[in-house]
Structure formats: C-alpha cells, structure tokens
Design a protein around this motif. Structure first.
Motif, PDB file in Angstrom:
ATOM      1  N   UNK A  18      -2.642  -1.313  -7.574  1.00 55.35           N
ATOM      2  CA  UNK A  18      -4.033  -0.963  -7.345  1.00 55.35           C
ATOM      3  C   UNK A  18      -4.734  -1.765  -6.267  1.00 55.35           C
ATOM      4  N   UNK A  19      -4.005  -2.649  -5.590  1.00 56.47           N
ATOM      5  CA  UNK A  19      -4.606  -3.481  -4.533  1.00 56.47           C
ATOM      6  C   UNK A  19      -4.428  -2.787  -3.181  1.00 56.47           C
ATOM      7  N   UNK A  20      -5.408  -2.860  -2.274  1.00 56.65           N
ATOM      8  CA  UNK A  20      -5.239  -2.247  -0.943  1.00 56.65           C
ATOM      9  C   UNK A  20      -4.045  -2.856  -0.206  1.00 56.65           C
ATOM     10  N   UNK A  21      -3.371  -2.027   0.576  1.00 58.51           N
ATOM     11  CA  UNK A  21      -2.199  -2.464   1.324  1.00 58.51           C
ATOM     12  C   UNK A  21      -2.505  -2.351   2.812  1.00 58.51           C
ATOM     13  N   UNK A  22      -2.744  -3.502   3.452  1.00 59.37           N
ATOM     14  CA  UNK A  22      -3.071  -3.557   4.875  1.00 59.37           C
ATOM     15  C   UNK A  22      -1.853  -4.078   5.629  1.00 59.37           C
ATOM     16  N   UNK A  27      -4.624   0.574   6.788  1.00 60.28           N
ATOM     17  CA  UNK A  27      -4.528   0.666   5.324  1.00 60.28           C
ATOM     18  C   UNK A  27      -3.522   1.751   4.976  1.00 60.28           C
ATOM     19  N   UNK A  28      -2.453   1.338   4.283  1.00 59.22           N
ATOM     20  CA  UNK A  28      -1.375   2.244   3.904  1.00 59.22           C
ATOM     21  C   UNK A  28      -1.660   2.843   2.530  1.00 59.22           C
ATOM     22  N   UNK A  29      -1.312   4.096   2.369  1.00 56.40           N
ATOM     23  CA  UNK A  29      -1.435   4.750   1.069  1.00 56.40           C
ATOM     24  C   UNK A  29      -0.232   4.338   0.220  1.00 56.40           C
ATOM     25  N   UNK A  41      -2.229  -9.320   5.274  1.00 57.53           N
ATOM     26  CA  UNK A  41      -1.514  -8.517   6.273  1.00 57.53           C
ATOM     27  C   UNK A  41      -0.313  -9.321   6.776  1.00 57.53           C
ATOM     28  N   UNK A  42       0.839  -9.123   6.135  1.00 57.00           N
ATOM     29  CA  UNK A  42       1.997  -9.985   6.398  1.00 57.00           C
ATOM     30  C   UNK A  42       2.475  -9.947   7.838  1.00 57.00           C
ATOM     31  N   UNK A 115      -0.570   0.471  14.305  1.00 55.55           N
ATOM     32  CA  UNK A 115      -0.414  -0.967  14.117  1.00 55.55           C
ATOM     33  C   UNK A 115      -0.303  -1.667  15.471  1.00 55.55           C
ATOM     34  N   UNK A 116       0.507  -1.111  16.364  1.00 56.90           N
ATOM     35  CA  UNK A 116       0.654  -1.704  17.701  1.00 56.90           C
ATOM     36  C   UNK A 116      -0.683  -1.718  18.432  1.00 56.90           C
ATOM     37  N   UNK A 117      -1.451  -0.634  18.333  1.00 53.36           N
ATOM     38  CA  UNK A 117      -2.757  -0.565  19.006  1.00 53.36           C
ATOM     39  C   UNK A 117      -3.703  -1.635  18.461  1.00 53.36           C
ATOM     40  N   UNK A 118      -3.733  -1.807  17.141  1.00 51.38           N
ATOM     41  CA  UNK A 118      -4.605  -2.820  16.522  1.00 51.38           C
ATOM     42  C   UNK A 118      -4.221  -4.231  16.941  1.00 51.38           C
TER      43      UNK A 118
END
Length: 160
Positions: A18-22, A27-29, A41-42, A115-118
């Motif tokens: 239930x925790x957001x996955x960044x 943000x990944x579903x 964000x590892x 991800x690369x753009x960010x």
C-alpha cells in the motif's frame, strides 16, 4: 587535460504493501512500494551515491541524514539536484550514468524513457548520457519474494 573519476552506488529499500512506489521520479502502479525516510527512490539514491563517491564526497546518508526531518518524504530528484550542486562547487561535471534496478515486479521497461527524462533534468545532463536497465533476481532471496528492491549505479565525472 581533463581529470576523470568513476563512482559506484548501491541502494536497497524494503517494500511495503500500500506504499507509493517511486522509481526515477515516476510513480509506478504496484500493490507495494519502496519505503524509506525520503520517497525511497532507489535508483536516484544509487546515482547520488555513485556521484558523491566519484568526487570523494562521502555518501548520501552523510549529506541527507534519515534523522533530519528536512528530508522526510522529499523527492529524491531534489536530492540529486543538491548533489549536482555539490559536484559543481568542486569543479566536477557528470559524463554519464549507468544504472541497474533489480526487482521482480512491476516491469520497468515501459517507464525507462520517463525515468531518464526526470533524472536528466535533475542532473542537468542529456538523456543520452543516462542508461537505465532492469533485471530480476530469478525469484530468489528477498528481492525474489518482493520484500525489497535494489539499484546499482556507476558514473563518470570529469574536471577540466
């Protein structure tokens, strides 16, 4: 003649239901996400450690303590911007970044361009200078059981 240095970074975070996955600022579903003091964000944490290590500037925990409330819940892309600022103060520029994510699910490939753009925007470098790859742990260990996620990064920095 310019001086080159290489750095290596590693990060691991526990997955919590239930925790957001960044990941890479995206943000990944997924039913669970990486848990930590910041946004966990590892891949960005591994990149920060690689850059700091290459410049001989300690590690991410030294600069962004998990005991400091300023960093609670913060976007790791902001931490990366701060790391880039520290490198620039010492005359370093990023040459390239090569990163690897290790997890069973969700699939990362559809998110790599975003991800690369960010990361490129936060680091002030071209997307072409960033490589992001993903692999599984073949269902072995804590990664295989979906209990955690790991990222590795290598970078090249240059001083003119």
């Amino acid at each position: 003649m310019s001086k080159l240095k290489v750095g290596f970074g590693f990060d691991v975070h526990q997955m919590k239901e239930g925790h957001p996955f960044i990941m890479g600022g995206v943000q990944l579903e997924h039913h669970s996400g990486a848990f930590g003091h910041s946004d966990a964000d590892v891949i960005v944490h591994a990149i920060c450690d690689a850059l700091l290590g290459a410049a001989n500037m300690r590690d991410i925990g030294y600069h962004f303590s998990n005991k400091d409330e300023r960093w609670r819940g913060i976007s790791s892309l902001i931490l990366l911007q701060h790391v880039i600022g520290l490198l620039k103060e010492k005359g370093w520029a990023v040459g390239n970044i090569d990163a690897m994510i290790c997890l069973e699910a969700p699939k990362i490939n559809p998110h790599v361009p975003a991800m690369k753009a960010n990361i490129a925007q936060a680091a002030g470098i071209d997307e072409e200078d960033i490589s992001i790859k993903a692999t599984t742990n073949e269902q072995m260990g804590f990664i295989g059981r979906g209990e955690g996620v790991v990222a590795y990064a290598v970078c090249l920095i240059e001083k003119a």
